[in-house]
Design an enzyme around this catalytic site. Structure first.
Site, PDB file in Angstrom:
ATOM      1  N   ARG A   1      36.793 -22.672  31.865  1.00  0.00           N
ATOM      2  CA  ARG A   1      36.283 -23.829  31.140  1.00  0.00           C
ATOM      3  C   ARG A   1      35.404 -24.614  32.108  1.00  0.00           C
ATOM      4  O   ARG A   1      35.606 -24.564  33.323  1.00  0.00           O
ATOM      5  CB  ARG A   1      37.423 -24.717  30.635  1.00  0.00           C
ATOM      6  CG  ARG A   1      38.414 -24.009  29.719  1.00  0.00           C
ATOM      7  CD  ARG A   1      39.561 -24.942  29.356  1.00  0.00           C
ATOM      8  NE  ARG A   1      40.513 -24.314  28.434  1.00  0.00           N
ATOM      9  CZ  ARG A   1      41.579 -23.638  28.808  1.00  0.00           C
ATOM     10  NH1 ARG A   1      41.853 -23.484  30.106  1.00  0.00           N
ATOM     11  NH2 ARG A   1      42.391 -23.090  27.914  1.00  0.00           N
TER      12      ARG A   1
ATOM     13  N   ARG B   1      32.529 -18.320  28.968  1.00  0.00           N
ATOM     14  CA  ARG B   1      33.975 -18.053  28.883  1.00  0.00           C
ATOM     15  C   ARG B   1      34.260 -17.088  27.735  1.00  0.00           C
ATOM     16  O   ARG B   1      35.044 -16.142  27.885  1.00  0.00           O
ATOM     17  CB  ARG B   1      34.725 -19.377  28.689  1.00  0.00           C
ATOM     18  CG  ARG B   1      36.226 -19.251  28.451  1.00  0.00           C
ATOM     19  CD  ARG B   1      36.832 -20.645  28.399  1.00  0.00           C
ATOM     20  NE  ARG B   1      38.172 -20.663  27.836  1.00  0.00           N
ATOM     21  CZ  ARG B   1      39.296 -20.463  28.527  1.00  0.00           C
ATOM     22  NH1 ARG B   1      39.232 -20.181  29.807  1.00  0.00           N
ATOM     23  NH2 ARG B   1      40.478 -20.545  27.940  1.00  0.00           N
TER      24      ARG B   1
ATOM     25  N   HIS C   1      30.584 -22.908  27.592  1.00  0.00           N
ATOM     26  CA  HIS C   1      31.762 -22.245  27.022  1.00  0.00           C
ATOM     27  C   HIS C   1      31.441 -20.845  26.512  1.00  0.00           C
ATOM     28  O   HIS C   1      32.350 -20.013  26.381  1.00  0.00           O
ATOM     29  CB  HIS C   1      32.348 -23.093  25.892  1.00  0.00           C
ATOM     30  CG  HIS C   1      33.837 -23.015  25.793  1.00  0.00           C
ATOM     31  ND1 HIS C   1      34.683 -23.503  26.767  1.00  0.00           N
ATOM     32  CD2 HIS C   1      34.641 -22.478  24.849  1.00  0.00           C
ATOM     33  CE1 HIS C   1      35.936 -23.291  26.409  1.00  0.00           C
ATOM     34  NE2 HIS C   1      35.945 -22.657  25.259  1.00  0.00           N
TER      35      HIS C   1
ATOM     36  N   LYS D   1      44.073 -26.113  31.309  1.00  0.00           N
ATOM     37  CA  LYS D   1      44.450 -27.036  30.245  1.00  0.00           C
ATOM     38  C   LYS D   1      45.967 -27.083  30.129  1.00  0.00           C
ATOM     39  O   LYS D   1      46.645 -26.056  30.228  1.00  0.00           O
ATOM     40  CB  LYS D   1      43.837 -26.540  28.932  1.00  0.00           C
ATOM     41  CG  LYS D   1      43.903 -27.526  27.787  1.00  0.00           C
ATOM     42  CD  LYS D   1      43.140 -26.967  26.607  1.00  0.00           C
ATOM     43  CE  LYS D   1      43.142 -27.926  25.440  1.00  0.00           C
ATOM     44  NZ  LYS D   1      42.379 -27.373  24.285  1.00  0.00           N
TER      45      LYS D   1
ATOM     46  N   HIS E   1      45.566 -19.123  28.115  1.00  0.00           N
ATOM     47  CA  HIS E   1      45.966 -19.661  26.820  1.00  0.00           C
ATOM     48  C   HIS E   1      47.472 -19.853  26.771  1.00  0.00           C
ATOM     49  O   HIS E   1      48.231 -19.010  27.250  1.00  0.00           O
ATOM     50  CB  HIS E   1      45.542 -18.716  25.701  1.00  0.00           C
ATOM     51  CG  HIS E   1      44.077 -18.788  25.391  1.00  0.00           C
ATOM     52  ND1 HIS E   1      43.416 -17.823  24.646  1.00  0.00           N
ATOM     53  CD2 HIS E   1      43.133 -19.711  25.717  1.00  0.00           C
ATOM     54  CE1 HIS E   1      42.145 -18.158  24.530  1.00  0.00           C
ATOM     55  NE2 HIS E   1      41.943 -19.283  25.180  1.00  0.00           N
TER      56      HIS E   1
ATOM     57  N   TYR F   1      39.223 -13.816  19.228  1.00  0.00           N
ATOM     58  CA  TYR F   1      38.346 -12.788  19.797  1.00  0.00           C
ATOM     59  C   TYR F   1      38.510 -11.459  19.062  1.00  0.00           C
ATOM     60  O   TYR F   1      37.575 -10.658  19.020  1.00  0.00           O
ATOM     61  CB  TYR F   1      38.638 -12.623  21.291  1.00  0.00           C
ATOM     62  CG  TYR F   1      38.376 -13.894  22.064  1.00  0.00           C
ATOM     63  CD1 TYR F   1      37.080 -14.344  22.280  1.00  0.00           C
ATOM     64  CD2 TYR F   1      39.421 -14.665  22.556  1.00  0.00           C
ATOM     65  CE1 TYR F   1      36.837 -15.520  22.966  1.00  0.00           C
ATOM     66  CE2 TYR F   1      39.185 -15.852  23.237  1.00  0.00           C
ATOM     67  CZ  TYR F   1      37.889 -16.269  23.438  1.00  0.00           C
ATOM     68  OH  TYR F   1      37.653 -17.448  24.102  1.00  0.00           O
TER      69      TYR F   1
END
Length: 335
Positions: free
Chosen positions: A160, A260, A257, A185, A283, A292
């Site tokens: 990110r 990524r 992004h 994150k 994630h 995806y």
């Protein structure tokens, strides 16, 4: 008497989020960016300096107008609009217990609904487009060496933009460039190995990196930490250069992004395992990674090849004769 906004907003960002909520630096930075946009918008609307604004000035009408501004004038997608609203809600949840006089206002703003948005397929670049982009920076200049390292690292590690810009030299264990430690994150850490080519371009930047007080790995021309806008500007410049060799880039909106996303798509194609993609990207849930799969045509081809097309006989359509059913059918077809 109105309640001064500055002192409460400063305490919310500097004390409440990092200390009481244990929010990550990425979250604090994102919330600070949201309120920077909001206060500039409010100051222009009310014709008052941002530092003179009160909490009461940020009423429901102004917040809704700001969200419209974010979506339509700034061109942000629905998810970004909802993220801005989430930050504002969090602040007014904090205000509920600190400023009882603003309780009714806080409850009204907290009740503002998030906007439903379409779940679209992600944008990503092909391998040829990525190669052209990574080769675009002019490595005869200091800025070009830095930009090449930023692009390589963002793509190779699937970072990110907040993760990239917060990197420090100490995030490479024992000063080795073989692996990198990333605080992502939700304060989730991950350690990733790096390609030899990525290590080479990183080492080239570290050798010429200016001596500065800022601990961040990537600096701008003033030896200050690179900003989001600065990285986006440099990326847009290199996309323009790369599009001369890869014309397909001209029709794509390439944001930080997207690099990524491209890493994730190429990792999925190489491994065929969505769990590995989730681990690589950091994630929290594999559900975040399943997007995806929707964008990968190979998955659909596998389903198509496993089944033969059904033989369906043609039928006749009979329109409803009942008046109410006919009206419902008309509404259904209109939508």
């Amino acid at each position: 008497m109105k309640t001064n906004l500055a002192q409460h907003l400063t305490a919310f960002l500097r004390e409440h989020l990092p200390r009481e909520r244990n929010a990550s630096p990425h979250t604090v930075a994102a919330y600070a960016h949201c309120f920077t946009l909001l206060l500039k918008f409010a100051a222009q609307k009310i014709a008052r300096r941002p530092s003179d604004l009160s909490i009461e000035d940020l009423d429901c009408d102004l917040v809704l107008a700001f969200l419209e501004h974010v979506e339509h004038e700034r061109g942000n997608v629905g998810r970004t609009r909802n993220a801005r609203l989430a930050a504002i809600r969090a602040f007014f949840r904090y205000i509920e217990y600190r400023v009882p006089a603003c309780l009714e206002q806080a409850l009204r703003i907290r009740s503002l609904p998030a906007k439903r948005s379409d779940s679209r397929l992600i944008d990503h670049l092909s391998r040829d487009e990525i190669e052209s982009l990574l080769a675009a920076p002019d490595i005869r200049t200091k800025g070009g060496i830095r930009d090449r390292a930023m692009l390589h690292l963002t793509y190779a590690a699937g970072l990110r933009v907040s993760e990239l810009l917060s990197l420090r030299l100490t995030d490479f264990p024992e000063r080795s460039l073989a692996t990198i430690r990333i605080l992502g994150k939700g304060r989730r850490e991950r350690v990733l190995p790096l390609w030899q080519e990525t290590r080479t371009v990183l080492r080239a930047w570290i050798v010429i990196r200016p001596q500065a007080k800022a601990p961040e790995l990537f600096l701008n021309r003033n030896a200050d930490p690179m900003t989001r806008d600065g990285f986006a500007h440099r990326l847009a410049k290199h996309v323009e250069t790369a599009s001369k060799k890869q014309p397909s880039l001209t029709n794509k909106r390439v944001t930080p992004h997207v690099l990524r996303h491209s890493c994730a798509m190429h990792t999925l194609a190489a491994t065929g395992d969505v769990r590995k993609v989730a681990l690589w990207l950091g994630h929290a849930s594999i559900q975040s990674t399943e997007t995806y799969l929707r964008a990968d045509p190979a998955e659909k081809l596998a389903v198509l090849s496993a089944h033969s097309p059904p033989s369906v006989k043609a039928g006749k359509f009979r329109a409803p004769t009942d008046g109410l059913l006919a009206a419902l059918s008309e509404i259904r077809n209109a939508t």
